[in-house]
Design a protein around this motif. Structure first.
Motif, PDB file in Angstrom:
ATOM      1  N   GLY A  77       1.376  -1.317   0.234  1.00 29.82           N
ATOM      2  CA  GLY A  77      -0.279   0.238   0.059  1.00 29.82           C
ATOM      3  C   GLY A  77       0.888   1.436  -0.096  1.00 29.82           C
ATOM      4  O   GLY A  77       0.956   2.273  -0.685  1.00 29.82           O
ATOM      5  N   LEU A  78       2.159   0.795   1.001  1.00 26.72           N
ATOM      6  CA  LEU A  78       2.710   2.258   1.315  1.00 26.72           C
ATOM      7  C   LEU A  78       3.340   3.124  -0.477  1.00 26.72           C
ATOM      8  O   LEU A  78       3.390   3.613  -1.038  1.00 26.72           O
ATOM      9  N   MET A  79       3.683   2.018  -0.760  1.00 26.03           N
ATOM     10  CA  MET A  79       4.794   1.857  -2.433  1.00 26.03           C
ATOM     11  C   MET A  79       3.503   2.226  -3.686  1.00 26.03           C
ATOM     12  O   MET A  79       3.477   3.244  -4.279  1.00 26.03           O
ATOM     13  N   ILE A  80       2.084   2.157  -3.345  1.00 26.68           N
ATOM     14  CA  ILE A  80       1.404   2.817  -4.229  1.00 26.68           C
ATOM     15  C   ILE A  80       0.638   3.935  -4.274  1.00 26.68           C
ATOM     16  O   ILE A  80       0.820   4.733  -5.055  1.00 26.68           O
ATOM     17  N   GLY A  81       0.517   4.276  -3.039  1.00 25.84           N
ATOM     18  CA  GLY A  81       1.085   5.671  -2.241  1.00 25.84           C
ATOM     19  C   GLY A  81       1.841   6.640  -2.409  1.00 25.84           C
ATOM     20  O   GLY A  81       1.069   7.689  -2.981  1.00 25.84           O
ATOM     21  N   PHE A  82       3.175   5.970  -2.774  1.00 22.49           N
ATOM     22  CA  PHE A  82       3.933   7.443  -3.022  1.00 22.49           C
ATOM     23  C   PHE A  82       4.091   6.838  -4.889  1.00 22.49           C
ATOM     24  O   PHE A  82       4.116   7.887  -5.205  1.00 22.49           O
ATOM     25  N   ALA A  83       3.886   6.216  -5.415  1.00 20.59           N
ATOM     26  CA  ALA A  83       3.239   6.448  -6.781  1.00 20.59           C
ATOM     27  C   ALA A  83       2.604   6.654  -7.682  1.00 20.59           C
ATOM     28  O   ALA A  83       2.089   7.367  -8.251  1.00 20.59           O
ATOM     29  N   LEU A  84       1.222   6.518  -6.434  1.00 18.04           N
ATOM     30  CA  LEU A  84       0.080   7.905  -6.722  1.00 18.04           C
ATOM     31  C   LEU A  84       0.709   9.908  -6.520  1.00 18.04           C
ATOM     32  O   LEU A  84       0.707  10.607  -7.312  1.00 18.04           O
ATOM     33  N   VAL A  85       1.513   9.776  -5.388  1.00 17.63           N
ATOM     34  CA  VAL A  85       2.127  10.803  -5.521  1.00 17.63           C
ATOM     35  C   VAL A  85       3.054  11.733  -6.598  1.00 17.63           C
ATOM     36  O   VAL A  85       3.176  12.832  -7.573  1.00 17.63           O
ATOM     37  N   VAL A  86       3.613  10.849  -7.367  1.00 18.29           N
ATOM     38  CA  VAL A  86       4.188  10.642  -8.541  1.00 18.29           C
ATOM     39  C   VAL A  86       3.587  10.664  -9.388  1.00 18.29           C
ATOM     40  O   VAL A  86       3.727  11.608 -10.814  1.00 18.29           O
ATOM     41  N   TYR A  87       2.203  10.481  -9.500  1.00 20.44           N
ATOM     42  CA  TYR A  87       1.550  10.275 -10.453  1.00 20.44           C
ATOM     43  C   TYR A  87       1.038  12.032 -10.675  1.00 20.44           C
ATOM     44  O   TYR A  87       0.515  12.296 -11.802  1.00 20.44           O
ATOM     45  N   ASN A  88       0.272  11.852  -9.465  1.00 24.43           N
ATOM     46  CA  ASN A  88      -0.086  13.342  -8.918  1.00 24.43           C
ATOM     47  C   ASN A  88       1.282  14.798  -9.643  1.00 24.43           C
ATOM     48  O   ASN A  88      -0.016  15.654 -10.628  1.00 24.43           O
ATOM     49  N   ILE A  89       2.257  14.488  -9.446  1.00 25.39           N
ATOM     50  CA  ILE A  89       3.019  15.264 -10.306  1.00 25.39           C
ATOM     51  C   ILE A  89       3.188  15.487 -12.028  1.00 25.39           C
ATOM     52  O   ILE A  89       3.057  16.400 -12.076  1.00 25.39           O
ATOM     53  N   ILE A  90       2.988  14.773 -12.475  1.00 24.13           N
ATOM     54  CA  ILE A  90       3.048  14.542 -13.907  1.00 24.13           C
ATOM     55  C   ILE A  90       1.678  14.908 -14.490  1.00 24.13           C
ATOM     56  O   ILE A  90       1.643  15.713 -15.444  1.00 24.13           O
ATOM     57  N   TRP A  91       0.291  14.479 -13.439  1.00 21.54           N
ATOM     58  CA  TRP A  91      -0.652  14.671 -13.909  1.00 21.54           C
ATOM     59  C   TRP A  91      -1.314  15.853 -13.927  1.00 21.54           C
ATOM     60  O   TRP A  91      -1.316  16.889 -14.985  1.00 21.54           O
ATOM     61  N   SER A  92      -0.810  17.194 -12.714  1.00 28.83           N
ATOM     62  CA  SER A  92      -0.579  17.950 -12.580  1.00 28.83           C
ATOM     63  C   SER A  92      -0.588  19.029 -13.186  1.00 28.83           C
ATOM     64  O   SER A  92      -0.210  20.253 -13.810  1.00 28.83           O
ATOM     65  N   PHE A  93       1.795  18.586 -13.480  1.00 27.39           N
ATOM     66  CA  PHE A  93       1.559  18.923 -14.909  1.00 27.39           C
ATOM     67  C   PHE A  93       1.110  19.412 -16.548  1.00 27.39           C
ATOM     68  O   PHE A  93       1.386  20.209 -17.009  1.00 27.39           O
ATOM     69  N   ARG A  94       0.373  18.800 -16.237  1.00 30.18           N
ATOM     70  CA  ARG A  94      -0.040  18.659 -18.134  1.00 30.18           C
ATOM     71  C   ARG A  94      -1.573  19.304 -17.144  1.00 30.18           C
ATOM     72  O   ARG A  94      -1.828  20.289 -18.531  1.00 30.18           O
ATOM     73  N   HIS A  95      -2.312  18.788 -16.745  1.00 26.37           N
ATOM     74  CA  HIS A  95      -4.032  19.514 -16.420  1.00 26.37           C
ATOM     75  C   HIS A  95      -3.899  20.649 -15.421  1.00 26.37           C
ATOM     76  O   HIS A  95      -4.912  21.250 -15.297  1.00 26.37           O
ATOM     77  N   ALA A  96      -3.223  20.640 -14.413  1.00 26.65           N
ATOM     78  CA  ALA A  96      -3.300  21.970 -13.612  1.00 26.65           C
ATOM     79  C   ALA A  96      -4.035  23.726 -13.947  1.00 26.65           C
ATOM     80  O   ALA A  96      -2.808  23.337 -14.662  1.00 26.65           O
ATOM     81  N   PRO A  97      -4.651  24.246 -13.556  1.00 25.52           N
ATOM     82  CA  PRO A  97      -4.916  25.609 -14.007  1.00 25.52           C
ATOM     83  C   PRO A  97      -3.712  26.541 -13.552  1.00 25.52           C
ATOM     84  O   PRO A  97      -3.093  26.239 -12.186  1.00 25.52           O
ATOM     85  N   ARG A  98      -2.881  27.477 -13.899  1.00 25.88           N
ATOM     86  CA  ARG A  98      -1.763  27.527 -13.461  1.00 25.88           C
ATOM     87  C   ARG A  98      -1.903  29.081 -12.594  1.00 25.88           C
ATOM     88  O   ARG A  98      -3.323  29.430 -13.281  1.00 25.88           O
ATOM     89  N   GLU A  99      -1.586  29.241 -12.381  1.00 29.04           N
ATOM     90  CA  GLU A  99      -1.746  30.376 -10.968  1.00 29.04           C
ATOM     91  C   GLU A  99      -1.514  31.589 -11.360  1.00 29.04           C
ATOM     92  O   GLU A  99      -0.190  31.739 -12.532  1.00 29.04           O
ATOM     93  N   THR A 100      -2.124  32.444 -11.244  1.00 29.07           N
ATOM     94  CA  THR A 100      -2.041  34.128 -11.337  1.00 29.07           C
ATOM     95  C   THR A 100      -1.130  34.836 -10.205  1.00 29.07           C
ATOM     96  O   THR A 100       0.157  35.601 -11.220  1.00 29.07           O
ATOM     97  N   LYS A 101      -1.277  34.594  -9.587  1.00 27.27           N
ATOM     98  CA  LYS A 101      -0.616  35.695  -8.630  1.00 27.27           C
ATOM     99  C   LYS A 101       0.110  34.523  -6.940  1.00 27.27           C
ATOM    100  O   LYS A 101       0.698  33.674  -7.257  1.00 27.27           O
ATOM    101  N   GLY A 102       1.474  35.219  -6.726  1.00 31.69           N
ATOM    102  CA  GLY A 102       2.145  34.511  -5.870  1.00 31.69           C
ATOM    103  C   GLY A 102       1.308  33.887  -4.667  1.00 31.69           C
ATOM    104  O   GLY A 102       1.440  32.941  -4.055  1.00 31.69           O
ATOM    105  N   ASP A 103       0.599  35.110  -3.775  1.00 34.18           N
ATOM    106  CA  ASP A 103       0.249  34.210  -2.923  1.00 34.18           C
ATOM    107  C   ASP A 103      -0.586  33.385  -3.107  1.00 34.18           C
ATOM    108  O   ASP A 103      -2.222  33.579  -3.025  1.00 34.18           O
ATOM    109  N   VAL A 104      -0.871  31.559  -3.143  1.00 38.51           N
ATOM    110  CA  VAL A 104      -0.759  30.989  -4.018  1.00 38.51           C
ATOM    111  C   VAL A 104      -2.842  30.330  -3.049  1.00 38.51           C
ATOM    112  O   VAL A 104      -3.540  29.480  -3.361  1.00 38.51           O
ATOM    113  N   TRP A 105      -2.001  30.464  -2.272  1.00 36.23           N
ATOM    114  CA  TRP A 105      -2.827  29.261  -0.610  1.00 36.23           C
ATOM    115  C   TRP A 105      -3.735  30.691  -0.517  1.00 36.23           C
ATOM    116  O   TRP A 105      -3.884  30.458   0.493  1.00 36.23           O
ATOM    117  N   ASP A 106      -4.955  30.807  -1.523  1.00 35.92           N
ATOM    118  CA  ASP A 106      -6.085  31.308  -0.473  1.00 35.92           C
ATOM    119  C   ASP A 106      -5.892  32.445  -0.164  1.00 35.92           C
ATOM    120  O   ASP A 106      -6.270  32.942   0.855  1.00 35.92           O
TER     121      ASP A 106
END
Lengths: 653, 95, 198
Positions: free
Chosen positions: A503-532
């Motif tokens: 399960g741990l291995m799957i979890g870490f693989a999900l983290v990497v998938y998350n990074i790759i997916w976000s590179f392609r699909h995540a919306p780009r932020e416009t201002k620096g202070d991103v956490w609301d």
């Protein structure tokens, strides 16, 4: 020339796992070279990455290396678990098991946790203190490449010559040439030495950076908590790593030149190795945990929408920990046979460390109290950290009692304890930190839904994996045993642990998938202070992705969390006009220096003296080139800075 | 010119360090107890190091950094003493 | 780059000030490094196996010569920096040269010492005592050797460029290193040789 010594035993005997490792290493190398050539990226790689002195890019390279090593070390951990799933399993041989648990420890501590933390420091610290780079950008690149090539040297051991097999602690006499005649432990002594030198330089570099490069008005007691934790960590690095340097050098002399430091005859003292190793080794534990505390402090404060509770007591407790961390090393070998007074003293100092750590736990809890908590991915890791880490800390106090430790020593109980401390402590922290500060570099956030899925997989699987080990340890299962019989009754709990590790291995693989997916699909932020708009510290005051010069105008600070209050009171931290900005120039020498160190290390491992001397002279030549060089960097003209600022929308200055 | 090239502080420091060396040699050339000898060696070495630190290395000359450098050296010495005596206690004295 | 002209040449440029602070912190690390070597020696120095003991091999005279040579070189190194601060390049170079020559003389005697030890039958492999002695002295000697190479490189630069912010800064940092090595030697002299002969 006799090529036989370079071929590992596993290959000679046709061990499928080793053959698989060799083939995959060769294939990956070919794929990288072919890919770079096909996409014509060699020039880009050299200009933008290999020669860079930009702290942000160096930080990214640290983090990427650390993620790769996380998978290498994770695969090792998984193999160990598979071997232990059932009684009398035949997945690994005893020798292979020894090599893998040694590699798992070394890689996870020295080539995963350390570089991940140093990577985050690199990205964040100059931004948090309002600086344009670290004090010595060139030295920073040298640090990285020494770490990188040290790690590479360690990693080729599995396929060239033979891997270290005496545990990550490499205790003597087991690690001596008498009992480990192969080259494996030479790799240990030399690869760690090269990487350790890099770490020492990082320590010096960041102390000077934090002491001398803070933005105007930022006194020590106005520094963000992560900066404080980094400063204290670097102090520990500077005073602990020389001990490792000496210990590894003595080991090298013993193994390569026949000296008698840790031998069993002629006056040698094997216990001296254990002593020196832990004089470094215990402070090392705090080197990987204190920055994690800093990261959690930032995240918990940001997402509770409150200032950090007990700032001064946080600083004081870290200062106390930094001193106490040098006073507890004997607790790693209570059973070695020293006197009762020694054990009592170190027992007390060890338990004392729980006090400042407890203070920190309460400070986090009080920061959360009555806060408007936002459950982002980094916050989830931070919230999970508090109870799980406390469990690890409490079992640590159990282990601290010398007389009781005679029962726990070298059992799975200990293994469970340090995983309970290091995984929620360090691993959760670096992943949380990566999620939190990712937009600074990339310009977008990692997908939250995927991030949370990964978090829950990791947090649950972690407990499934390591909770059973406490009970196995209390039942008498020792660490580092490669198999057990069915009569011991260890089978069922081990099976549960192995399921968890998958399960741990799957979890870490999900983290990497998350990074790759976000590179392609995540919306780009416009201002620096991103956490609301909840950012409190200076890294959120500039644009994202952070421009190469970090701040067009150096911010001025008048209090703790100055950025937060400036937003609230609608004033600007940037008072001056844009001026030309001084920047360090890129240079390929750090990379080349690292590469020469790699070859020097390789030749030393195989006792190829003439080649080693040539490589050593190469190092001296590069140092000489550096002293005769006159490179005062360059200036970015005002127009160019203004143009860059406008491309971001240009509202912050 | 001689005065410009040989400042009094440095010359005094040098003479002082030579004297300290000669005092330290007493432990070999005279008959004294182990404790007495160690007291002499420790004090001459520590004074010698202090002379170098202040009279030659000018550790106190930068106002901005003075405290950082003091803390640095004190921390290093404390860690060194802990390491040396802690290890000797554990490995040799053994009580 | 922030320039402050009220300070001595080697401190004037901000980056150079970083270098001086950084080197001091590095010296803090060096203190711990040598302390660990001392600890190794103190732990092992009576453990001679069947080999020669400290009392068998230590002779005071050459060590005394080494001590006075290194103390003098530390003195001349201080004078070199003093001359540098007054902008006197030539005397500075002379004092630097004397410093390095004395360093070379020190190294010569140390090598001769090693030669005698080996000749008498005490080598790195003989015993734990011998190993720890050779590695402690050798680490200090290697530092001196590196210092000689470094000092020569700095003197070449001084000759080429004269005194400027960069060369002054390098010379000053070199002087810190050299004084530090003198301090380490005082401790070796006191706690290895004098204590061993006591």
């Amino acid at each position: 020339m006799n090529w036989d010594k370079f071929i590992v035993d596993g290959l000679k005997h046709g061990d499928p796992l080793i053959i698989g490792a060799v083939i995959s290493i060769v294939l990956v190398s070919i794929a990288i070279v072919a890919g770079l050539t096909y996409f014509k990226k060699w020039g880009y790689l050299w200009r933008e990455w290999l020669t860079t002195v930009d702290h942000k890019k160096i930080g990214v390279m640290y983090i990427i290396s650390a993620l790769v090593m996380l998978f290498r070390g994770g695969a090792d951990g998984l193999m160990l678990r598979i071997q232990l799933t059932a009684p009398e399993a035949k997945f690994l041989t005893a020798q292979h098991y020894n090599e893998i648990f040694s590699a798992h420890g070394i890689i996870m501590i020295l080539f995963m946790a350390m570089p991940f933390i140093i990577g985050i420091m690199n990205v964040v610290i100059p931004l948090q203190i309002g600086a344009r780079d670290v004090a010595f950008p060139r030295l920073n690149a040298v640090s990285f490449w020494l770490f990188f090539f040290g790690a590479m040297l360690y990693n080729i051991a599995f396929v060239v010559g033979g891997a270290p097999d005496a545990g990550w602690t490499s205790y003597f006499p087991l690690a001596s040439t008498e009992f480990s005649p192969g080259v494996g432990n030479n790799y240990y002594a030399i690869a760690l030495q090269i990487a350790g030198l890099g770490t020492l330089m990082t320590g010096v570099n960041f102390i000077v950076t934090i002491m001398k490069m803070r933005a105007p008005g930022m006194t020590l007691m106005r520094m963000p908590m992560f900066t404080w934790s980094t400063l204290i960590t670097c102090i520990i690095i500077v005073f602990a790593f020389p001990v490792l340097t000496v210990a590894l050098a003595l080991m090298m002399f013993d193994r390569l030149f026949g000296s008698q430091f840790f031998t069993m005859a002629n006056g040698g003292m094997d216990m001296l190795w254990a002593n020196l190793f832990w004089v470094w080794g215990h402070p090392e534990v705090y080197i990987v945990i204190l920055p994690a505390f800093g990261i959690y402090s930032e995240i918990i404060s940001t997402f509770s929408r409150k200032n950090l509770y007990g700032y001064k007591s946080m600083v004081a407790s870290m200062a106390i920990i930094s001193l106490l961390s040098f006073l507890v090393w004997v607790h790693h070998f209570y059973t070695m046979g020293q006197g009762a007074a020694v054990n009592s003293f170190f027992s007390i100092t060890t338990m004392l460390i729980a006090v400042p750590t407890g203070v920190k736990i309460f400070n986090w809890l009080f920061t959360l109290r009555k806060g408007k908590i936002v459950f982002t991915t980094p916050m989830l890791y931070s919230l999970a950290f508090i109870p799980i880490f406390t469990l690890g800390g409490v079992t640590g106090v159990m282990l601290a009692m010398a007389s009781a430790d005679y029962q726990y020593h070298n059992t799975m109980f200990l293994v469970a304890h340090f995983h309970y401390v290091l995984i929620p402590g360090t691993v959760f922290a670096v992943i949380a930190g990566m999620y939190y500060w990712f937009p600074l570099i990339a310009g977008f956030k990692l997908n939250e839904r995927q991030g949370k899925a990964a978090f829950w997989t990791i947090a649950i699987s972690f407990n499934v994996t390591f909770l059973p080990l406490f009970f196995l340890g209390l039942d008498g299962m020792t660490r580092r045993q490669y198999t057990y019989s069915a009569e011991t009754g260890f089978g069922p709990l081990n099976l549960i642990a192995t399921i968890g590790s998958v399960g741990l291995m799957i979890g870490f693989a999900l983290v990497v998938y998350n990074i790759i997916w976000s590179f392609r699909h995540a919306p780009r932020e416009t201002k620096g202070d991103v956490w609301d708009g909840a950012g409190r510290t200076l890294e959120w005051a500039t644009h994202i992705p952070v421009p190469v010069y970090n701040f067009a105008v150096v911010p001025e600070v008048d209090r703790l969390d100055a950025f937060y209050f400036a937003k609230k009171e609608k004033r600007s931290l940037f008072k001056n006009k844009i001026e030309k900005i001084h920047m360090p120039s890129n240079n390929g020498q750090p990379f080349i220096l690292g590469a020469i160190f790699f070859f020097w290390g390789f030749f030393m491992v195989f006792s190829m003296w003439k080649s080693a001397i040539v490589a050593g002279i190469g190092v001296l030549i590069l140092l000489a080139m550096r002293t005769f060089e006159r490179d005062h960097g360059f200036y970015i003209p005002v127009d160019e800075v203004k143009k860059t600022e406008q491309s971001y929308g240009g509202d912050s200055v | 010119m001689m005065k410009r090239l040989f400042p009094i502080g440095h010359v005094m420091g040098f003479i002082f360090s030579l004297v300290l060396t000669l005092v330290a040699m007493l432990v070999v050339y005279t008959d004294m107890s182990y404790t007495m000898g160690m007291v002499i060696l420790v004090s001459t070495a520590v004074i010698q190091a202090t002379v170098q630190l202040f009279m030659f290395m000018h550790v106190n000359e930068s106002k901005e950094d003075r405290n950082t450098l003091y803390i640095n050296i004190i921390y290093a010495v404390v860690v060194s003493l802990i390491t040396i005596f802690g290890s000797l206690w554990t490995l040799i004295w053994d009580w | 780059m922030k320039i402050d002209n009220s300070l001595p040449l080697e401190y004037r440029n901000e980056e150079n000030r970083f270098r001086i602070t950084g080197f001091w912190i590095f010296l803090g690390a060096e203190i711990v490094l040598f302390a660990t070597l001392f600890l190794t020696y103190f732990t092992l120095w009576t453990r001679t196996g069947s080999g020669l003991t400290a009392a068998d091999v230590f002779v005071l005279e050459p060590v005394l010569a080494e001590t006075f040579i290194l103390l003098t070189s530390s003195f001349t190194c201080g004078l070199a920096i003093h001359a540098m601060r007054q902008g006197l390049k030539k005397p500075m170079m002379v004092f630097m040269g004397i410093t390095l020559l004395l360093g070379a003389a020190f190294l010569g005697i140390e090598i001769y010492e090693f030669y005698t030890y080996v000749h008498e039958g005490l080598t790195l492999q003989t015993s734990a005592f011998a190993s720890s002695l050779f590695v402690l002295l050798g680490t200090h000697g290697a530092h001196v050797t590196f210092g000689l190479l470094w000092g020569i490189a700095i003197m070449i630069q001084l000759k080429r460029e004269g005194l400027n912010e960069t060369t002054a800064n390098k010379s000053f940092i070199f002087s810190l290193y050299w004084h530090f090595l003198d301090v380490v030697w005082i401790f070796i002299f006191s706690f290895v040789y004098l204590k061993g002969l006591m």
